[in-house]
Design an enzyme around this catalytic site. Structure first.
Site, PDB file in Angstrom:
ATOM      1  N   LYS A  65      -1.120  -1.098  -4.237  1.00 55.12           N
ATOM      2  CA  LYS A  65      -2.043  -0.429  -4.057  1.00 55.12           C
ATOM      3  C   LYS A  65      -1.531   1.042  -4.236  1.00 55.12           C
ATOM      4  O   LYS A  65      -0.768   1.591  -3.342  1.00 55.12           O
ATOM      5  CB  LYS A  65      -3.116  -0.490  -2.892  1.00 55.12           C
ATOM      6  CG  LYS A  65      -4.200   0.614  -2.781  1.00 55.12           C
ATOM      7  CD  LYS A  65      -4.772   0.385  -1.415  1.00 55.12           C
ATOM      8  CE  LYS A  65      -5.747   1.547  -1.048  1.00 55.12           C
ATOM      9  NZ  LYS A  65      -6.098   1.681   0.234  1.00 55.12           N
ATOM     10  N   TYR A 124       0.923  -1.129   0.074  1.00 54.20           N
ATOM     11  CA  TYR A 124      -0.058  -0.031  -0.054  1.00 54.20           C
ATOM     12  C   TYR A 124       0.914   1.273   0.005  1.00 54.20           C
ATOM     13  O   TYR A 124       1.575   1.692   1.053  1.00 54.20           O
ATOM     14  CB  TYR A 124      -0.815  -0.043   1.191  1.00 54.20           C
ATOM     15  CG  TYR A 124      -1.968   1.054   1.421  1.00 54.20           C
ATOM     16  CD1 TYR A 124      -1.930   2.174   0.502  1.00 54.20           C
ATOM     17  CD2 TYR A 124      -2.551   1.276   2.435  1.00 54.20           C
ATOM     18  CE1 TYR A 124      -2.828   3.131   0.587  1.00 54.20           C
ATOM     19  CE2 TYR A 124      -3.467   2.376   2.778  1.00 54.20           C
ATOM     20  CZ  TYR A 124      -3.646   3.090   1.769  1.00 54.20           C
ATOM     21  OH  TYR A 124      -4.454   4.312   1.965  1.00 54.20           O
TER      22      TYR A 124
END
Length: 304
Positions: free
Chosen positions: A164, A136
């Site tokens: 992400k 992330y």
């Protein structure tokens, strides 16, 4: 390690009772409703799930409840957001035992690592589990960046499979594709640049506002996939005022309030957050009500 992660993965909310204890049954209901509305995966215990406001045992209980209600219908990926590598590895192992299908691994909280420290943090967690991992990247929130040098140091870690991307600079999708081909599955992670990310190579969208408007979110991605760009753009333009909320400091409160206005969940949040008040609360409610009143007409048979 191959994964078939694509489509819309809402970062689901953790539902609370009036006394702010965790309501596992209502959390399951919220997740089940999203799956019935067509989402293709769920992120449990991300930022919107208030990961860092929960104790270790609470996180495991929430994740276990979500895994139970999903019952294999879509992948369940859980956020791993901890102060240090040992704590992150401990929760990752517990998540694997609880039946999670993957991890969304964040940089360590509080301490801002240098690039080689960040690489070693990710490796230190990945080496302790067999689950596939989505990294992330959110430089504005976590003050560190997963750049090409960091990813180059992780190419040989087989279970680090996805990124992400929540930086507002969408050029990064193209840079990652040029540098690594299809080695990492890319996900759009910032709602108000999601369309751009999806056009630039993201296979899916980790979304906050999907919690309030799941069918429109699913149809936006489906329209892109079938080449119906006019529909995708129309939905995106309609959605944009709400999507901006995902980039605000009070995104958790705003998304949970939007969920409540739409009759899908409760706005209650855990301290140090508190529900929105005054002009800000009125502003968000007005935005959601306007979106509900002007929502685009969808082919529900196709979007379901």
């Amino acid at each position: 390690m191959a994964v078939d992660w694509k489509g819309v993965f809402p970062a689901v909310t953790t539902q609370l009772r009036e006394d702010l204890s965790i309501d596992l049954a209502d959390t399951q209901r919220v997740v089940d409703d999203l799956i019935r509305d067509g989402v293709t995966g769920v992120i449990a215990l991300g930022t919107v799930g208030e990961n860092n406001s929960l104790e270790f045992d609470e996180k495991v209980s929430v994740l276990s409840a979500i895994v139970e209600v999903v019952d294999g219908r879509v992948p369940v990926i859980t956020g791993v957001s901890e102060y240090d590598t040992r704590r992150a590895a401990r929760y990752a192992q517990a998540a694997e035992k609880a039946g999670a299908d993957g991890l969304m691994l964040l940089p360590p909280m509080v301490y801002v690592p240098k690039a080689h420290e960040l690489v070693n943090h990710f490796k230190g967690v990945a080496n302790q589990v067999g689950l596939p991992i989505m990294l992330y990247n959110n430089p504005p929130a976590y003050r560190t960046v997963i750049d090409q040098d960091v990813l180059a140091g992780l190419v040989d870690v087989p279970n680090i499979v996805a990124v992400k991307e929540s930086a507002p600079d969408t050029r990064r999708f193209t840079d990652f594709r040029n540098a690594f081909g299809d080695r990492f599955v890319l996900f759009a992670g910032l709602d108000d640049v999601a369309l751009e990310g999806l056009y630039l190579g993201a296979q899916g969208w980790v979304s906050g506002l999907t919690n309030a408007f799941p069918r429109e979110s699913v149809e936006l991605v489906a329209a892109i996939q079938r080449g119906d760009h006019a529909t995708a753009l129309a939905i995106y333009r309609w959605f944009m005022p709400l999507l901006h909320l995902d980039a605000e400091h009070d995104l958790v409160q705003s998304i949970k309030l939007a969920e409540q206005v739409m009759g899908r969940g409760s706005e209650r949040v855990l301290p140090p957050r508190y529900v929105l008040e005054g002009a800000r609360r009125a502003e968000v409610i007005a935005m959601v009500e306007k979106a509900a009143a002007t929502r685009p007409t969808l082919d529900l048979a196709r979007a379901a």
